[in-house]
Write an enzyme that holds these catalytic residues in place. Structure first.
Site, PDB file in Angstrom:
ATOM      1  N   ARG A 215      41.597  55.778  70.312  1.00  0.00           N
ATOM      2  CA  ARG A 215      43.137  55.487  70.516  1.00  0.00           C
ATOM      3  C   ARG A 215      43.359  54.295  71.234  1.00  0.00           C
ATOM      4  NH1 ARG A 215      43.931  58.485  66.916  1.00  0.00           N
ATOM      5  NH2 ARG A 215      45.055  60.696  66.945  1.00  0.00           N
ATOM      6  N   HIS A 263      44.545  51.209  61.558  1.00  0.00           N
ATOM      7  CA  HIS A 263      44.273  52.756  61.680  1.00  0.00           C
ATOM      8  C   HIS A 263      43.917  53.200  60.587  1.00  0.00           C
ATOM      9  CE1 HIS A 263      45.366  56.179  64.717  1.00  0.00           C
ATOM     10  NE2 HIS A 263      44.557  56.650  63.763  1.00  0.00           N
TER      11      HIS A 263
END
Ligand code: GLV
Length: 300
Positions: A215, A263
């Site tokens: 993350r 992502h």
């Protein structure tokens, strides 16, 4: 079986999920959260993909929240999330395989200097680096979950010496000092937020590389930029960011030592993940144990 679907997917993505879920669980009736709130008897399960805060309020019969995302940090960050309802995260074999491919690509490119060759091409420079074997490039994998383990196994098969590290894995600095490539696959929790900071980068071996597949909030961006500017961290492959999409003004976009993905390192694949969801929904219906339950306090 009535199930609420909630999340920030776009209509074609939901369509793919509805098709896959309908095939995996033909007895399923898939409802929006608003439809679900009107059901009597109440809906007992929700399948969610980063639902906007408040989406799951007003569903008093909920007994399972099944995430389509592996990481549940955003879900747990919703203060209106119904308390006491079990949450399951996604553990999808196809997703772990995709993650292992991305980690292998990044490691190979760092080890063999392919990112540097790409830059040399833009500069019109023909220059050959020395070539090392995979067994000369130690890799540290942070995270010992389904994805971390598959990444470690894949890299080992490719010949890399791999050290795995998890939450209870003892001190990090000696492992950081030994590794040439550090791959982050930790869950984002209060204990790991900001873990990749100036101290962490200083502990990394000089001219080693970071691959962040966890993350964005694991990383203190200014500290990483300082380590990259100094050349102490030689390259960073980043899939995840504090804000997504990453704002156009962020320095990562143009940094010579940064390779970015949007992502996209590993997406949940409805074709395989729908079976994982169906299996948990049937377990709920039949009173069997739910797989991959989240510990809300631990954060994953
Ligand atoms: C992706 O980042 C996920 O958590 O599934």
């Amino acid at each position: 079986m009535k199930v609420v679907l909630a999340g920030d997917l776009d209509p074609p993505e939901w369509e793919a999920w509805r098709t896959a879920l309908a095939a995996a669980l033909p007895e399923g009736v898939w409802l929006s959260a608003d439809e679900g709130r009107r059901e009597d008897p109440p809906v007992t399960a929700a399948v969610v993909a980063n639902p906007p805060p408040g989406s799951l309020a007003g569903l008093p019969g909920l007994r399972l929240i099944q995430s389509l995302w592996a990481g549940v940090d955003r879900l747990l960050g919703d203060p209106t999330l119904p308390a006491g309802v079990p949450i399951a995260r996604m553990v999808d074999p196809a997703m772990s395989a995709a993650m292992a491919e991305t980690a292998l690509w990044a490691t190979l490119a760092l080890h063999r200097g392919f990112f540097a060759y790409q830059l040399r091409q833009r500069e019109g420079v023909w220059r050959v680096h020395t070539q090392r074997r995979a067994d000369e490039v130690p890799v540290l994998v942070l995270g010992r979950g389904a994805m971390g383990n598959q990444v470690a196994a894949t890299l080992r098969r490719q010949g890399y010496p791999v050290a795995p590290w998890g939450r209870d894995g003892g001190p990090l600095p000696p492992l950081l000092a030994a590794a040439e490539v550090v791959i982050n696959l930790l869950p984002l929790t209060p204990a790991t937020r900001g873990l990749l900071d100036a101290r962490f980068f200083a502990a990394m071996r000089a001219r080693s590389a970071l691959v962040n597949l966890g993350r964005g909030a694991h990383v203190v961006d200014d500290d990483l930029l300082a380590a990259l500017d100094a050349g102490h961290v030689r390259h960073a492959v980043l899939d995840v960011f504090h804000a997504e999409p990453l704002p156009a003004s962020h320095r990562f976009w143009q940094h010579r030592r940064v390779t970015m993905l949007p992502h996209a390192a590993a997406l949940t694949d409805p074709r395989s993940a729908a079976a994982v969801v169906a299996s948990n929904l049937r377990a709920l219906r039949d009173g069997r144990p739910i797989a991959h339950l989240v510990d809300r306090v631990r954060g994953y």
